[in-house]
Every structure is written in structure tokens, then in C-alpha cells.
Design an enzyme around this catalytic site. Structure first.
Site, PDB file in Angstrom:
ATOM      1  N   GLU A 295     -29.098   0.298   8.376  1.00 29.40           N
ATOM      2  CA  GLU A 295     -29.084   1.334   9.417  1.00 29.40           C
ATOM      3  C   GLU A 295     -27.766   1.387  10.182  1.00 29.40           C
ATOM      4  O   GLU A 295     -27.321   2.458  10.580  1.00 29.40           O
ATOM      5  CB  GLU A 295     -30.242   1.118  10.411  1.00 29.40           C
ATOM      6  CG  GLU A 295     -31.600   1.498   9.855  1.00 29.40           C
ATOM      7  CD  GLU A 295     -31.673   2.945   9.365  1.00 29.40           C
ATOM      8  OE1 GLU A 295     -30.982   3.825   9.934  1.00 29.40           O
ATOM      9  OE2 GLU A 295     -32.401   3.199   8.392  1.00 29.40           O
TER      10      GLU A 295
ATOM     11  N   GLN B  45       9.186  -6.191  10.378  1.00 31.50           N
ATOM     12  CA  GLN B  45      10.302  -5.255  10.179  1.00 31.50           C
ATOM     13  C   GLN B  45      11.535  -5.589  11.006  1.00 31.50           C
ATOM     14  O   GLN B  45      12.662  -5.506  10.524  1.00 31.50           O
ATOM     15  CB  GLN B  45       9.861  -3.814  10.476  1.00 31.50           C
ATOM     16  CG  GLN B  45       8.931  -3.242   9.409  1.00 31.50           C
ATOM     17  CD  GLN B  45       8.598  -1.787   9.645  1.00 31.50           C
ATOM     18  OE1 GLN B  45       9.199  -1.120  10.485  1.00 31.50           O
ATOM     19  NE2 GLN B  45       7.633  -1.270   8.903  1.00 31.50           N
TER      20      GLN B  45
ATOM     21  N   SER C 266     -31.474  15.355   9.961  1.00 29.45           N
ATOM     22  CA  SER C 266     -32.693  15.991  10.476  1.00 29.45           C
ATOM     23  C   SER C 266     -32.494  16.406  11.935  1.00 29.45           C
ATOM     24  O   SER C 266     -31.612  15.894  12.622  1.00 29.45           O
ATOM     25  CB  SER C 266     -33.853  14.994  10.390  1.00 29.45           C
ATOM     26  OG  SER C 266     -33.630  13.937  11.312  1.00 29.45           O
TER      27      SER C 266
ATOM     28  N   SER D 139       0.827  -1.199   0.000  1.00 32.05           N
ATOM     29  CA  SER D 139       0.000   0.000   0.000  1.00 32.05           C
ATOM     30  C   SER D 139       0.869   1.260   0.000  1.00 32.05           C
ATOM     31  O   SER D 139       0.786   2.102  -0.897  1.00 32.05           O
ATOM     32  CB  SER D 139      -0.919  -0.036   1.225  1.00 32.05           C
ATOM     33  OG  SER D 139      -1.674   1.141   1.312  1.00 32.05           O
ATOM     34  N   GLN D 140       1.724   1.431   0.997  1.00 31.61           N
ATOM     35  CA  GLN D 140       2.565   2.623   1.061  1.00 31.61           C
ATOM     36  C   GLN D 140       3.749   2.532   0.090  1.00 31.61           C
ATOM     37  O   GLN D 140       4.138   3.534  -0.509  1.00 31.61           O
ATOM     38  CB  GLN D 140       3.093   2.827   2.487  1.00 31.61           C
ATOM     39  CG  GLN D 140       2.053   3.347   3.453  1.00 31.61           C
ATOM     40  CD  GLN D 140       1.521   4.721   3.069  1.00 31.61           C
ATOM     41  OE1 GLN D 140       2.219   5.564   2.546  1.00 31.61           O
ATOM     42  NE2 GLN D 140       0.240   4.931   3.322  1.00 31.61           N
TER      43      GLN D 140
ATOM     44  N   GLU E  11      -6.643   3.505  16.041  1.00 31.45           N
ATOM     45  CA  GLU E  11      -7.174   2.333  15.329  1.00 31.45           C
ATOM     46  C   GLU E  11      -7.861   1.357  16.275  1.00 31.45           C
ATOM     47  O   GLU E  11      -8.840   0.722  15.917  1.00 31.45           O
ATOM     48  CB  GLU E  11      -6.094   1.657  14.468  1.00 31.45           C
ATOM     49  CG  GLU E  11      -4.959   1.008  15.214  1.00 31.45           C
ATOM     50  CD  GLU E  11      -3.706   0.805  14.341  1.00 31.45           C
ATOM     51  OE1 GLU E  11      -3.584   1.448  13.284  1.00 31.45           O
ATOM     52  OE2 GLU E  11      -2.845   0.005  14.738  1.00 31.45           O
TER      53      GLU E  11
ATOM     54  N   GLU F  26     -25.132   2.980   6.218  1.00 34.07           N
ATOM     55  CA  GLU F  26     -25.318   4.432   6.314  1.00 34.07           C
ATOM     56  C   GLU F  26     -24.223   5.128   7.114  1.00 34.07           C
ATOM     57  O   GLU F  26     -24.119   6.353   7.093  1.00 34.07           O
ATOM     58  CB  GLU F  26     -26.690   4.758   6.926  1.00 34.07           C
ATOM     59  CG  GLU F  26     -27.819   4.517   5.948  1.00 34.07           C
ATOM     60  CD  GLU F  26     -29.165   5.035   6.473  1.00 34.07           C
ATOM     61  OE1 GLU F  26     -29.162   5.964   7.308  1.00 34.07           O
ATOM     62  OE2 GLU F  26     -30.191   4.491   6.062  1.00 34.07           O
TER      63      GLU F  26
ATOM     64  N   GLY G  43      -2.195   4.207   1.160  1.00 29.60           N
ATOM     65  CA  GLY G  43      -1.274   4.372   0.050  1.00 29.60           C
ATOM     66  C   GLY G  43      -1.947   4.787  -1.250  1.00 29.60           C
ATOM     67  O   GLY G  43      -1.419   5.626  -1.980  1.00 29.60           O
TER      68      GLY G  43
ATOM     69  N   ASP H  74      -1.436   6.577  16.944  1.00 24.64           N
ATOM     70  CA  ASP H  74      -1.866   5.717  15.831  1.00 24.64           C
ATOM     71  C   ASP H  74      -2.513   4.437  16.361  1.00 24.64           C
ATOM     72  O   ASP H  74      -3.591   4.045  15.927  1.00 24.64           O
ATOM     73  CB  ASP H  74      -0.660   5.390  14.947  1.00 24.64           C
ATOM     74  CG  ASP H  74      -1.047   4.565  13.731  1.00 24.64           C
ATOM     75  OD1 ASP H  74      -1.465   5.173  12.732  1.00 24.64           O
ATOM     76  OD2 ASP H  74      -0.945   3.326  13.779  1.00 24.64           O
TER      77      ASP H  74
ATOM     78  N   LYS I  19      -0.607  10.694   6.062  1.00 28.53           N
ATOM     79  CA  LYS I  19      -1.792  10.425   6.880  1.00 28.53           C
ATOM     80  C   LYS I  19      -2.922   9.930   6.006  1.00 28.53           C
ATOM     81  O   LYS I  19      -4.040  10.467   6.049  1.00 28.53           O
ATOM     82  CB  LYS I  19      -2.220  11.688   7.649  1.00 28.53           C
ATOM     83  CG  LYS I  19      -1.341  12.053   8.827  1.00 28.53           C
ATOM     84  CD  LYS I  19      -0.963  10.882   9.718  1.00 28.53           C
ATOM     85  CE  LYS I  19      -2.047  10.415  10.671  1.00 28.53           C
ATOM     86  NZ  LYS I  19      -1.614   9.185  11.394  1.00 28.53           N
TER      87      LYS I  19
HETATM   88  P1  NDP Z   1       1.609  -3.792   3.007  1.00 27.54           P
HETATM   89  O1  NDP Z   1       1.172  -4.966   3.805  1.00 27.54           O
HETATM   90  O2  NDP Z   1       0.632  -3.161   2.072  1.00 27.54           O
HETATM   91  O3  NDP Z   1       2.899  -4.159   2.128  1.00 27.54           O
HETATM   92  C1  NDP Z   1       3.855  -4.965   2.622  1.00 27.54           C
HETATM   93  C2  NDP Z   1       5.003  -5.137   1.630  1.00 27.54           C
HETATM   94  O4  NDP Z   1       6.021  -5.816   2.350  1.00 27.54           O
HETATM   95  C3  NDP Z   1       4.653  -5.986   0.442  1.00 27.54           C
HETATM   96  O5  NDP Z   1       5.320  -5.509  -0.708  1.00 27.54           O
HETATM   97  C4  NDP Z   1       5.200  -7.366   0.828  1.00 27.54           C
HETATM   98  O6  NDP Z   1       5.667  -8.031  -0.296  1.00 27.54           O
HETATM   99  C5  NDP Z   1       6.404  -6.989   1.649  1.00 27.54           C
HETATM  100  N1  NDP Z   1       6.809  -8.010   2.625  1.00 27.54           N
HETATM  101  C6  NDP Z   1       6.051  -8.598   3.580  1.00 27.54           C
HETATM  102  N2  NDP Z   1       6.798  -9.442   4.316  1.00 27.54           N
HETATM  103  C7  NDP Z   1       8.055  -9.371   3.808  1.00 27.54           C
HETATM  104  C8  NDP Z   1       9.285 -10.007   4.131  1.00 27.54           C
HETATM  105  N3  NDP Z   1       9.368 -10.877   5.145  1.00 27.54           N
HETATM  106  N4  NDP Z   1      10.384  -9.704   3.377  1.00 27.54           N
HETATM  107  C9  NDP Z   1      10.306  -8.822   2.368  1.00 27.54           C
HETATM  108  N5  NDP Z   1       9.172  -8.191   2.020  1.00 27.54           N
HETATM  109  C10 NDP Z   1       8.065  -8.480   2.723  1.00 27.54           C
HETATM  110  O7  NDP Z   1       2.183  -2.716   4.049  1.00 27.54           O
HETATM  111  P2  NDP Z   1       1.686  -1.209   4.270  1.00 27.54           P
HETATM  112  O8  NDP Z   1       2.067  -0.397   3.093  1.00 27.54           O
HETATM  113  O9  NDP Z   1       0.280  -1.197   4.761  1.00 27.54           O
HETATM  114  O10 NDP Z   1       2.584  -0.776   5.532  1.00 27.54           O
HETATM  115  C11 NDP Z   1       3.947  -0.411   5.402  1.00 27.54           C
HETATM  116  C12 NDP Z   1       4.294   0.565   6.507  1.00 27.54           C
HETATM  117  O11 NDP Z   1       3.560   1.781   6.323  1.00 27.54           O
HETATM  118  C13 NDP Z   1       3.963   0.102   7.909  1.00 27.54           C
HETATM  119  O12 NDP Z   1       4.948   0.586   8.783  1.00 27.54           O
HETATM  120  C14 NDP Z   1       2.631   0.789   8.199  1.00 27.54           C
HETATM  121  O13 NDP Z   1       2.389   0.987   9.583  1.00 27.54           O
HETATM  122  C15 NDP Z   1       2.857   2.101   7.507  1.00 27.54           C
HETATM  123  N6  NDP Z   1       1.642   2.845   7.129  1.00 27.54           N
HETATM  124  C16 NDP Z   1       0.693   2.223   6.381  1.00 27.54           C
HETATM  125  C17 NDP Z   1      -0.413   2.923   5.951  1.00 27.54           C
HETATM  126  C18 NDP Z   1      -1.361   2.299   4.971  1.00 27.54           C
HETATM  127  O14 NDP Z   1      -2.000   3.044   4.267  1.00 27.54           O
HETATM  128  N7  NDP Z   1      -1.489   0.997   4.863  1.00 27.54           N
HETATM  129  C19 NDP Z   1      -0.663   4.319   6.360  1.00 27.54           C
HETATM  130  C20 NDP Z   1       0.471   4.923   7.043  1.00 27.54           C
HETATM  131  C21 NDP Z   1       1.548   4.173   7.442  1.00 27.54           C
HETATM  132  P3  NDP Z   1       5.158  -9.463  -0.824  1.00 27.54           P
HETATM  133  O15 NDP Z   1       4.639  -9.161  -2.171  1.00 27.54           O
HETATM  134  O16 NDP Z   1       6.406 -10.277  -0.854  1.00 27.54           O
HETATM  135  O17 NDP Z   1       4.131  -9.988   0.127  1.00 27.54           O
HETATM  136 MG    MG Z   2      -1.743   2.025  12.271  1.00 23.34          MG
HETATM  137 MG    MG Z   3     -32.316   6.989   9.453  1.00 28.57          MG
END
Ligand code: NDP
Ligand code: MG
Ligand code: MG
Length: 331
Positions: A226, A85, A251, A26-27, A194, A230, A133, A190, A130
Site C-alpha cells: 500500500e 568536481q 476510484s 550515468s550522464q 530532490e 503502489e 542518463g 534541483d 532533465k
Molecule cells: P556518476 O556517479 O554516475 O558518474 C561519475 C563518473 O565520475 C564515473 O565515471 C566515475 O568514474 C567518475 N569519477 C568519480 N570520481 C572521480 C575522480 N575523483 N576522478 C575522475 N573520475 C571520477 O555521475 P552522474 O552521471 O550521476 O552525475 C554527473 C553530473 O551530472 C553531476 O553534475 C550531476 O549532478 C549531473 N546530473 C546527473 C543526472 C543523473 O541522471 N544522474 C541528471 C542530471 C544531471 P569511476 O569509474 O572511476 O568511478
Molecule cells: Mg540533483
Molecule cells: Mg488501494
């Protein structure tokens, strides 16, 4: 609170640097694509068997293993799931860090809770959009941006703050505004948000409302509309104009019910529990339990997820959403 914009940020601080975006989810995809379009030299680090390798290559990126990308880079942005991580950092990133490198995150969890302990001779900061992605990318393509947070954990170069702003300029953050916070504040708020409001609070509220209506004999379809469907309309109004704008649109009957009944649902007891949840975030209890849950392959995570997938609200929701094919679900 000071807000930084385009004119406060100097993208040329990234000139001649190689930025490795680790992860292309996503990010990862959004930040990498925005940086590339801003003229930054970006490479991607992924597991070799990742289905996303092709996707990243199709966008024109060079894709390497995490270790190779870390080795080639001067700036490493770790965009992996938070719970993996620590391990990936220790095995595939730490061995290749050199003096003066930048280690960057979009969430403070692993630094704040001590899962990643970087050497003293690198800059460590976070640059966090914020928004999800896909919104980060979509807004950038429109010439706009989403607000970002930055926080500095370690300023080895003496320029960490400016380098963080440069990165945020590359992802479009300074177009909307960048706010400075700390790792502790970003991480704890954060998690609290959530757990208490956005995910935990909202799903528990929706399910409890749905169950109450269905148990009293009302049609599940009515209860679904409901109590779940909504909600989006109301949240959109709050998102655009705050609680007052939402109350202006509904309303007066709805507003009276809102004001007189809301405090009977979210009571002082509920708030006491919120304080307890916050305390468990602050003292590391939540982080410890989540990290341990991952170490034993998520038995409780899986059981709880399964139970909710089988909930009646999900069954009836599937049927009703089929009547509304314009709703696009992210699977
Ligand atoms: P995703 O789950 O969307 O993406 C994870 C990525 O990491 C994928 O490309 C996946 O690749 C790879 N991956 C997973 N495990 C491993 C591994 N063991 N070795 C190598 N690559 C790996 O993550 P997000 O984008 O949601 O989150 C990333 C960071 O951003 C986090 O710190 C999150 O807290 C932060 N964040 C996220 C937001 C969001 O919108 N989701 C908003 C703000 C911050 P593969 O294809 O191999 O599975
Ligand atoms: Mg979070
Ligand atoms: Mg109503």
C-alpha cells in the site's frame, strides 16, 4: 518561456572541436554516446584505474586521464559527481584550460556555490538533460530525445548560447525541446526538488505510512504494497497526465480521500519547513554542510544510509520483490 528545437541549433559549431566528456557514469556514457552518434568528435577522461575505461573503449572512444583529456579538448563537459568536481577541476582541468575553451556542466552546483572559479577567457555554461542518463541514451536511440536545460554563466566567445544549443542538439535535447534558465535557478530548484519532494519527501512519507500501519498491527507485507509498491502506479499516472488524470483513473473513494486527507498530512507547518529548507539552500547552508561532510569521509551520510538499509520496509521489500522477478532493481 522560449523553447529551442532542432531548427534553432547548429551542430556545425562543434565541427573541428574536440569534446572531452569527463566521467563515464550515468550522464557521461549517455551524453558521450549520443554526441558520437551525432558525428561529434568525443574523447573520454577517466581515472586510469576506472572499471569504466574498458566500457568506453568498447564503444569506440579514446580514453585518457582527466588531465590529458582536458589538454586535448576545446570543449570540456564535466560529468563527475558534484562533490568531487572542485578538486578534480583544480588539479587536473584548470591547468590545461586555454583561451576560448568551453567549460560545461550538467548541474550548476559547483559554479553557483563557488567551488569552481573558471578564468575569464573561457565560455562557461550548463547543458542538463532533465532525466537520468540511461533514459537520455534510450530516447536518443529511438530517434527521440529528452528535454534539456541550458544556462550561460560566462559568455567569452559571444556565442556561448549557440554553442550550448549545438551540444544539446548532439545529445538529442533539441529533439524534445531546450529551455533556458540560470545557474542559480537550476541549482536551487534541483536541490529543493530532490530534498523536499522527489527523494526526501517521498521516502519520509513512505516510511511514515508503512510504520503507522505496522505499529497498528497490520501485516508488513500489506503495508509495503500500500505504501511503497503502489506509489509507482500513481506517480506514473501523474507523470503522464498530471494530477487530474491520476484522479480520473482512481476510484472516487480514493479521490475523496486524496482531497480531504492530503492537506492534513502536508500541512501549513510542513510548508513552513519547506520554506526553511529553501532558505538553507539559497544561503549556502546545505552546500557547506554537504561539502564538509565529504571532507571528513561522510560519517553522517554512512550512518544514516545504514540505518535506513536496516529498516523493516527494506527487509520485507526484498522478500516481496523476489515474488516479482520482472522488477529490475538498479543496484
Ligand atoms: P556518476 O556517479 O554516475 O558518474 C561519475 C563518473 O565520475 C564515473 O565515471 C566515475 O568514474 C567518475 N569519477 C568519480 N570520481 C572521480 C575522480 N575523483 N576522478 C575522475 N573520475 C571520477 O555521475 P552522474 O552521471 O550521476 O552525475 C554527473 C553530473 O551530472 C553531476 O553534475 C550531476 O549532478 C549531473 N546530473 C546527473 C543526472 C543523473 O541522471 N544522474 C541528471 C542530471 C544531471 P569511476 O569509474 O572511476 O568511478
Ligand atoms: Mg540533483
Ligand atoms: Mg488501494
Amino acid at each position: 518561456m522560449k523553447v529551442f528545437y532542432d531548427s534553432d541549433a547548429d551542430l556545425s559549431l562543434l565541427d573541428g572541436k574536440t569534446v572531452a566528456v569527463i566521467g563515464y557514469g550515468s550522464q557521461g556514457h549517455a551524453q558521450a554516446q549520443n554526441l558520437k552518434d551525432s558525428g561529434v568528435n568525443v574523447i573520454i577522461g577517466l581515472r586510469p584505474n576506472s572499471p569504466r575505461v574498458k566500457e568506453a573503449q568498447a564503444f569506440g572512444f579514446e580514453v585518457y586521464s582527466v588531465a590529458e583529456a582536458a589538454q586535448k579538448a576545446d570543449f570540456i563537459q564535466i560529468l563527475l559527481p558534484d562533490e568531487v568536481q572542485g578538486k578534480v577541476y583544480r588539479e587536473e582541468i584548470a591547468p590545461y584550460l586555454k583561451e576560448g575553451d568551453v567549460l560545461c556542466f550538467s548541474h550548476g552546483f559547483n559554479i553557483h556555490f563557488g567551488q569552481i572559479q573558471p578564468p575569464k577567457n573561457v565560455d562557461v555554461f550548463l547543458v542538463a538533460p532533465k532525466s537520468p542518463g540511461h533514459m537520455v541514451r534510450r530516447m536518443y536511440e529511438k530517434g527521440a530525445g529528452v528535454p534539456h536545460l541550458i544556462a550561460i554563466h560566462q559568455d567569452y566567445s559571444g556565442r556561448a548560447h549557440d554553442i550550448a544549443l549545438a551540444y544539446a542538439k548532439g545529445t538529442g535535447g533539441t529533439r524534445a525541446g531546450v529551455i533556458e534558465t540560470t545557474f542559480r535557478e537550476e541549482t536551487e530548484t534541483d536541490l529543493f526538488g530532490e530534498q523536499v519532494v522527489l527523494c526526501g519527501g517521498a521516502t519520509a512519507l513512505v516510511k511514515a505510512g508503512f510504520e503507522t500501519l505496522v505499529e497498528a498491527g497490520y501485516a508488513p507485507e500489506m503495508a509495503y504494497f500500500e505504501c511503497l509498491h503502489e506509489l509507482k502506479l500513481i506517480v506514473d499516472l501523474m507523470y503522464e497526465g498530471g494530477i487530474s488524470a491520476m484522479r480520473y483513473s482512481v476510484s472516487d473513494t480514493a479521490q475523496w480521500g486524496d482531497m480531504i486527507i492530503g492537506p492534513r498530512i502536508i500541512t501549513e507547518d510542513t510548508k513552513d519547513e519547506m520554506r526553511q529548507v529553501l532558505a538553507e539552500i539559497q544561503d549556502g547552508t546545505f552546500a557547506k554542510e554537504w561539502l564538509l561532510e565529504n571532507q571528513v569521509n561522510r560519517p553522517q551520510f554512512n550512518a544514516l544510509a545504514k540505518a535506513d538499509e536496516d529498516h523493516e520496509i527494506e527487509e520485507v521489500g526484498k522478500k516481496l520483490r523476489a515474488m516479482m522477478p520482472w522488477l529490475k532493481a538498479t543496484k
